[in-house]
Design a protein around this motif. Structure first.
Motif, short mmCIF file in Angstrom:
data_model
loop_
_atom_site.label_atom_id
_atom_site.label_comp_id
_atom_site.label_asym_id
_atom_site.label_seq_id
_atom_site.Cartn_x
_atom_site.Cartn_y
_atom_site.Cartn_z
N ARG A 126 69.79 25.94 78.08
CA ARG A 126 69.47 26.48 79.41
C ARG A 126 70.40 27.65 79.76
NH1 ARG A 126 71.91 21.69 79.64
NH2 ARG A 126 73.78 21.40 80.93
N MET A 127 69.88 28.55 80.59
CA MET A 127 70.59 29.78 80.92
C MET A 127 71.92 29.54 81.63
SD MET A 127 67.59 32.48 82.02
CE MET A 127 68.77 33.81 82.19
N ALA A 128 72.03 28.46 82.37
CA ALA A 128 73.29 28.19 83.06
C ALA A 128 74.45 28.08 82.07
CB ALA A 128 73.17 26.90 83.88
N LEU A 129 74.17 27.69 80.82
CA LEU A 129 75.22 27.58 79.81
C LEU A 129 75.61 28.94 79.24
CD1 LEU A 129 73.90 24.45 77.85
CD2 LEU A 129 75.59 24.53 79.70
N GLY A 130 74.77 29.96 79.46
CA GLY A 130 75.06 31.29 78.95
C GLY A 130 76.02 32.07 79.82
N GLY A 131 76.27 31.59 81.04
CA GLY A 131 77.23 32.23 81.93
C GLY A 131 76.83 33.66 82.26
N ARG A 135 71.98 34.56 79.19
CA ARG A 135 71.19 34.25 78.01
C ARG A 135 70.77 32.79 78.04
NH1 ARG A 135 73.20 38.27 74.38
NH2 ARG A 135 73.48 40.10 75.72
N GLY A 136 69.68 32.48 77.37
CA GLY A 136 69.26 31.10 77.23
C GLY A 136 67.84 30.84 77.70
N TYR A 137 67.52 29.57 77.84
CA TYR A 137 66.16 29.11 78.14
C TYR A 137 65.99 28.86 79.64
CZ TYR A 137 62.26 25.81 78.58
OH TYR A 137 61.12 25.18 78.97
N PHE A 138 64.80 29.22 80.14
CA PHE A 138 64.42 28.79 81.49
C PHE A 138 63.07 28.10 81.42
CE2 PHE A 138 62.40 32.97 81.19
CZ PHE A 138 61.16 32.76 81.76
N PRO A 139 62.86 27.08 82.24
CA PRO A 139 61.63 26.28 82.18
C PRO A 139 60.49 26.92 82.97
CG PRO A 139 63.10 25.34 83.79
CD PRO A 139 63.85 26.50 83.17
N TYR A 156 65.94 34.11 77.11
CA TYR A 156 66.60 35.38 77.37
C TYR A 156 67.61 35.63 76.25
CZ TYR A 156 65.04 36.82 82.05
OH TYR A 156 64.31 37.27 83.11
N LEU A 157 67.53 36.80 75.64
CA LEU A 157 68.38 37.18 74.52
C LEU A 157 68.83 38.62 74.68
CD1 LEU A 157 65.73 35.68 72.21
CD2 LEU A 157 68.06 34.79 72.12
N VAL A 378 65.33 37.64 90.39
CA VAL A 378 64.48 36.85 89.50
C VAL A 378 65.05 35.44 89.35
CG1 VAL A 378 63.60 36.68 87.14
CG2 VAL A 378 63.72 38.91 88.27
N PHE A 379 66.38 35.33 89.31
CA PHE A 379 67.06 34.04 89.19
C PHE A 379 68.13 33.94 90.29
CE2 PHE A 379 65.73 34.84 84.76
CZ PHE A 379 65.03 33.67 84.51
N PRO A 380 67.73 33.76 91.54
CA PRO A 380 68.71 33.76 92.63
C PRO A 380 69.76 32.67 92.50
CG PRO A 380 66.55 33.03 93.41
CD PRO A 380 66.35 33.59 92.04
N GLN A 381 69.38 31.48 92.04
CA GLN A 381 70.35 30.41 91.90
C GLN A 381 71.36 30.72 90.80
OE1 GLN A 381 70.74 27.65 93.91
NE2 GLN A 381 72.66 27.46 92.74
N LEU A 382 70.88 31.29 89.70
CA LEU A 382 71.77 31.64 88.61
C LEU A 382 72.76 32.71 89.05
CD1 LEU A 382 72.36 31.07 85.61
CD2 LEU A 382 70.81 32.96 85.04
N ARG A 383 72.30 33.66 89.84
CA ARG A 383 73.21 34.67 90.35
C ARG A 383 74.33 34.02 91.16
NH1 ARG A 383 72.00 39.29 94.99
NH2 ARG A 383 74.00 40.36 94.78
#
Length: 387
Positions: A126-131, A135-139, A156-157, A378-383
């Motif tokens: 998951r993208m949260a691990l990419g910091g 990078r990573g997977y989103f569902p 995301y790569l 696009v990813f407000p929580q990730l931001r």
């Protein structure tokens, strides 16, 4: 969401095939791109004038002359076709690109293998691990367009950078390691594909420079010697949307942010392009990529080349759909500047008709600032979590 018109799909595919038969030769092998001296084959900037262009069908452009450093006449023909396509609708197919079909087939097969895993397994990457590398997977439903979830999942790569790279050490957003699924061969295949299509991006930007009567290395010298490469693998599943989710599209209407998008799509289709005559299907054409220009190229050209809105319809085909966009963008720290001497476009500010009501011509700053402002929506929580 309204269903696609079957008759229109048949007509669009027929047109695409007819164009392909007329203009698409065999795929060429990638060789050294043409040098800066090739710019002399294009009329000078001073002889170029702005005239509005009428809509035409999305063209298929054979770019093998760029790929193989061909004759002056062939290079001029490619540059002319690119200029016309960028002026009319900002989208075009390319053939003769030289990317090996076996590499494409391997990437497709491995991607389908990954997406066939259950969601709990895919969330290991998951993208949260990419910091901050983003990078990573989103569902499914994890990515937003204009505040609404898109009905797709994805990886995301980007350019692979080790932890001790100076940009990573400095905490530069969207730079770092990828989170590669531990499927045998997938890491190597993704890296090989990104390398091949990035090389193609350099070649195409030379063609775009020539189309503007600029030296072939104009963008490389100013923006893309070390481009920001972002690569996505998207899966659009053919399954119903839960009733409690506000989902209308595979991807909602949007434009891309940078210079050039190079898209590989499978045989299912679903991409639609906004034209002055309405939305048209960009039907899959075997052996081609679809290219479209982004906001920053519109900004640089003062609106001479437009960043065109597009969307993806929700997949109801009965088969999952894959797409593979690679974004060939300016260096993260590149300062965006207009290209001097191009024909002036009357009232280039098109915010009234843009999907986001933004004026790209008002932006001043480095590309990284523009990019982060866009992707954080696009990813407000990730931001909130990592930036």
């Amino acid at each position: 969401m309204p269903e696609q018109d079957d008759n229109w799909n048949i007509l669009a595919i027929a047109i695409a095939i007819a164009i392909a038969i007329a203009v698409v030769p065999a795929i060429a092998v990638v060789r050294k791109p043409p040098g800066g001296a090739r710019s002399s084959i294009i009329p000078s900037i001073k002889t170029m004038t702005y005239t509005p262009e009428a809509h035409a069908a999305l063209p298929i452009i054979d770019v093998s002359a760029l790929v193989t450093d061909s004759s002056r006449q062939a290079l001029q023909s490619v540059a002319d076709h690119i200029r016309n396509a960028c002026r009319v609708h900002g989208f075009f197919y390319i053939s003769g690109h030289g990317v090996e079909s076996t590499l494409i087939q391997r990437l497709d097969a491995l991607s389908r293998q990954f997406f066939s895993l259950d969601e709990q397994e895919k969330m290991r990457w998951r993208m949260a691990l990419g910091g901050r590398a983003w990078r990573g997977y989103f569902p499914l439903g994890g990515e937003l367009t204009s505040g609404r979830p898109d009905w797709k999942e994805g990886l995301y790569l980007g350019t692979e950078l080790a932890d001790d790279h100076p940009l990573v050490q400095a905490g530069t957003p969207v730079h770092g390691r990828n989170l590669f699924p531990d499927i045998p061969g997938m890491r190597q295949t993704i890296l090989q594909y990104m390398e091949a299509v990035t090389a193609l991006g350099h070649i195409l930007m030379r063609g775009i420079a020539l189309s503007l009567a600029l030296p072939a290395d104009y963008f490389e010298r100013r923006y893309t010697a070390d481009p920001l490469i972002l690569f996505r693998i998207f899966n659009y599943p053919t399954q119903d949307v839960p009733e409690d989710m506000d989902v209308h599209w595979g991807v909602g209407e949007h434009t891309d942010y940078g210079l050039l998008t190079i898209l590989l799509q499978d045989q299912i289709g679903g991409l639609q392009v906004k034209t002055p005559d309405g939305w048209v299907d960009a039907a899959p054409v075997p052996g081609t990529f679809i290219c479209n220009i982004g906001d920053m190229l519109e900004r640089m050209t003062g609106g001479l080349y437009r960043s065109t809105a597009h969307r993806v319809v929700r997949n109801t085909s009965g088969c999952d759909r894959l797409s593979f966009p690679l974004f060939f963008d300016p260096n993260y720290f590149a300062q965006m500047q207009p290209i001097e001497g191009l024909p002036a476009v009357p009232d280039p500010d098109d915010r009234a008709s843009r999907w986001d009501k933004a004026n790209v011509h008002a932006f001043n700053g480095i590309y990284g600032d523009y990019l982060l402002n866009k992707v954080s929506k696009v990813f407000p929580q990730l931001r909130q979590d990592v930036l």
